[in-house]
Design an enzyme around this catalytic site. Structure first.
Site, PDB file in Angstrom:
ATOM      1  N   THR A 126       0.869  -1.332  -0.053  1.00 11.07           N
ATOM      2  CA  THR A 126      -0.072   0.019  -0.135  1.00 11.07           C
ATOM      3  C   THR A 126       1.004   1.215  -0.014  1.00 11.07           C
ATOM      4  O   THR A 126       0.363   2.267   0.303  1.00 11.07           O
ATOM      5  CB  THR A 126      -1.139   0.039   1.274  1.00 11.07           C
ATOM      6  N   ASP A 242      -6.128   2.638   0.630  1.00 12.08           N
ATOM      7  CA  ASP A 242      -5.153   1.360   1.105  1.00 12.08           C
ATOM      8  C   ASP A 242      -6.238   0.248   1.389  1.00 12.08           C
ATOM      9  O   ASP A 242      -5.824  -0.933   0.864  1.00 12.08           O
ATOM     10  CB  ASP A 242      -4.009   1.822   2.047  1.00 12.08           C
TER      11      ASP A 242
HETATM   12  O1  RIB Z   1      -2.087   7.868  -3.625  1.00 15.49           O
HETATM   13  C1  RIB Z   1      -2.499   7.170  -2.691  1.00 15.49           C
HETATM   14  C2  RIB Z   1      -1.518   6.138  -1.933  1.00 15.49           C
HETATM   15  O2  RIB Z   1      -0.422   6.997  -1.735  1.00 15.49           O
HETATM   16  C3  RIB Z   1      -1.846   5.735  -0.608  1.00 15.49           C
HETATM   17  O3  RIB Z   1      -1.479   4.405  -0.520  1.00 15.49           O
HETATM   18  C4  RIB Z   1      -1.415   6.730   0.479  1.00 15.49           C
HETATM   19  O4  RIB Z   1      -1.251   6.115   1.611  1.00 15.49           O
HETATM   20  C5  RIB Z   1      -0.118   7.104  -0.151  1.00 15.49           C
HETATM   21  O5  RIB Z   1       0.890   6.357   0.025  1.00 15.49           O
HETATM   22 CA    CA Z   2       0.064   4.132   1.497  1.00 19.16          CA
END
Ligand code: RIB
Ligand code: CA
Length: 312
Positions: A126, A242
């Site tokens: 994530t 996420d």
């Molecule tokens: O663009 C959104 C993503 O970027 C998500 O995973 C947020 O946590 C950042 O990491």
């Molecule tokens: Ca993230």
């Protein structure tokens, strides 16, 4: 009940990463074997501590957390404090982590989890996908022990850090290219679908009504996350990106995806990190990934809130 899927979670907490961890930990369909942190929303010293704090808040202190890459493969790290705050988890006062960082680095922890598992392990990523790329590049002998890779990042439409690139893809596009080319089953959970996972006032009320540490801490995270998304994007109902990646495995009934073609832009000065998803097959290239195209939003939030209730 089916046997829980063993998973590794690679993340950059991160407000939405926190909910991804909680959804995974609170799902009886997943067995979280390890968590690895990467530099992304904030520097690695913050994201690894934040991962341990998020698990501690939820009462989970027996899942190993290891630190991985502080920087992308070929570029300097660019963080996202404008959304997540200087420490990566702006808003609540952070309690001390209830356990130490694992002595192994992310690759070593991932290798140990993969080699000790009786069955292939799914990786849910994530953040910028640097740690997963290092594992896939340096350990081809373990590819068959990876069930699949599910990643929150990219977009079939516009970006959120440049007009054409989503943040996780933009931070380390070379890593994403390595993982996509590996041939390991890959599912992209892009902004096109995570922008439907909006933290509405009703969602905030439901999280705040979860009467435990996780609900209270999560409600404070959402207050901050919605405020910054409103300031930066004019989106008072911040998209909680996420946990949608976790839902692909924890709640597959809420997900619609297609098998399609993804190519990663590495060189364009204006388009670095763009995820070119050829949904209409215009380029006549072989499909190489699965891309999530829709989410049953109501069922998704039901699953998120239900997971929070199972935690401390
Ligand atoms: O663009 C959104 C993503 O970027 C998500 O995973 C947020 O946590 C950042 O990491
Ligand atoms: Ca993230």
């Amino acid at each position: 009940m089916t046997t829980p899927i063993p998973v590794l979670i690679d993340c950059d907490p991160g407000h939405d990463d926190a909910f991804a961890l909680w959804l995974a930990l609170g799902s009886d369909r997943l067995d979280v074997r390890g968590v690895t942190a990467v530099g992304g929303n904030a520097g690695l010293s913050h994201t690894e501590r934040n991962a341990r704090v998020v698990l501690t808040v939820a009462g989970v202190t027996d899942v190993p957390v290891a630190a991985g890459a502080a920087e992308p493969l070929e570029r300097e790290l660019e963080t996202a404090e404008w959304i997540h705050g200087e420490n990566g988890l702006g808003g609540p006062e952070l309690p001390p982590a209830g356990f130490e960082l694992d002595s192994r680095d992310a690759t070593a922890l991932m290798v140990d989890v993969l080699t000790s598992s009786d069955e292939p392990v799914a990786i849910i990523a994530t953040g910028p996908i640097t740690n997963v790329a290092l594992l896939v590049r340096d350990h081809p002998e373990l590819h068959e022990r990876i069930r699949e890779i599910v990643w929150m990042g990219g977009s079939t439409e516009r970006g959120n850090v440049t007009p054409y690139a989503e943040f996780n893809a933009w931070v380390d596009p070379e890593a994403l290219d390595i993982v996509v080319r590996s041939g390991i089953r890959f599912t992209m959970v892009g902004l096109n679908v995570t922008h439907t996972a909006l933290v509405t006032p009703e969602v905030r009320e439901r999280v705040a009504a979860v009467s435990n540490n996780t609900g209270r801490f999560g409600a404070e995270l959402l207050d901050f996350f919605c405020a910054t998304n409103n300031e930066v994007f004019g989106m008072p109902e911040g998209p909680l990106h996420d946990p949608v990646a976790v839902a692909v495995l924890a709640a597959p009934e809420t997900i619609t995806s297609v098998h399609t073609r993804l190519d990663v832009e590495l060189v364009g000065p204006e388009t670095r990190g763009a995820t070119s998803v050829d949904l209409d097959g215009m380029l006549r290239r072989e499909p190489n990934v699965h891309v999530v195209t829709a989410l049953d939003v109501s069922a998704f939030w039901d699953r998120v809130v239900a997971a929070l209730r199972t935690l401390a």
